[in-house]
Design an enzyme around this catalytic site. Sequence first.
Site, short mmCIF file in Angstrom:
data_model
loop_
_atom_site.label_atom_id
_atom_site.label_comp_id
_atom_site.label_asym_id
_atom_site.label_seq_id
_atom_site.Cartn_x
_atom_site.Cartn_y
_atom_site.Cartn_z
CG ASP A 51 -2.56 5.25 4.53
OD1 ASP A 51 -3.24 4.95 3.55
OD2 ASP A 51 -1.52 4.66 4.86
CB THR A 122 -1.74 1.39 2.48
OG1 THR A 122 -2.51 2.57 2.25
CG2 THR A 122 -1.03 1.51 3.83
#
Length: 307
Positions: A51, A122
């Site tokens: 990320d 995620t």
Amino acid sequence: MSSSPAVLMRLVASSFTIAEKAATIVRNVMSGGDLGIVEKSGVDDLQTKADRLAQQSICASLSRKFPKVTVIGEEELPFENVSEELIESGQNEEILKYPCPSQYDCIKEEELVVWVDPLDGTKEYTEGLLDHVTVLIGIAYEGKAIAGVINQPYYNYEAGKGAVLGRTIWGVLGIGAFGFQLKELPAEKHIVTTTRSHGNKLVNDCVTAMNPHSVIRVGGAGNKIIQLIEGKASAYVFASPGCKKWDTCAPEAILHVVGGKLTDMNGNAYQYHKDVKYMNSAGVLAALRNFDYYASHVPESVKQALK
């Protein structure tokens, strides 16, 4: 001598290659083995090294090339002093061959807002559910999502040796959407896709009210919209706050390009101005076709709860 392409087309062409670079980063972090996971607001709200690096790559690359465009990313990270190896300066030349729609031809850089989710899904990424993962770059003008890029870093990852890993979908209102095969479910077939990890009574009650033939529970807003445009689901129903503007801007643009619709649970369009609140606090309802059927089945209790 032909004039240079409009800023919107250059931004989309750059976003395409920037998303591909981010996808490579996402795959490299996974293959490296150290995901660097940290919890943000809880166990269902995670951030990984992928990320962080992917966002720095996307936002710094866009800001360097389009300094007046407002770029808003999910992760709160600086764009400055980013390692040169994270910068992508290329652009997709095929996209630049398309003429810019006349209504967007004279847009200035400073009128555009880009919403970035460097790694949508995620939680699923950390659990090895790699086909749920997308990189999202959405482009808004006058508060509306008008163009988007969705990269699936792990598209084809279970297809075996020789399969090309990853793909990039892109679209612009007034031009079209590319990189996938549009497929519709029959109108009478009601398959609902909804959250995998953020369910609650409101979410479940709303899904049930749709009278679905089946329910798919997966991660990632980008992934769910891809299910709609590829005929795997007929509606995306999420009757809860939790989704944010960077989750929906790119997917909404792609969906709208092919004639679909995305709103909150009360049927109101989301706005993507640079100053709007990030949370889509009234939930998400989306469909490729027959949107009115699903909107009419949203329980009044859900509408009131999410006003």
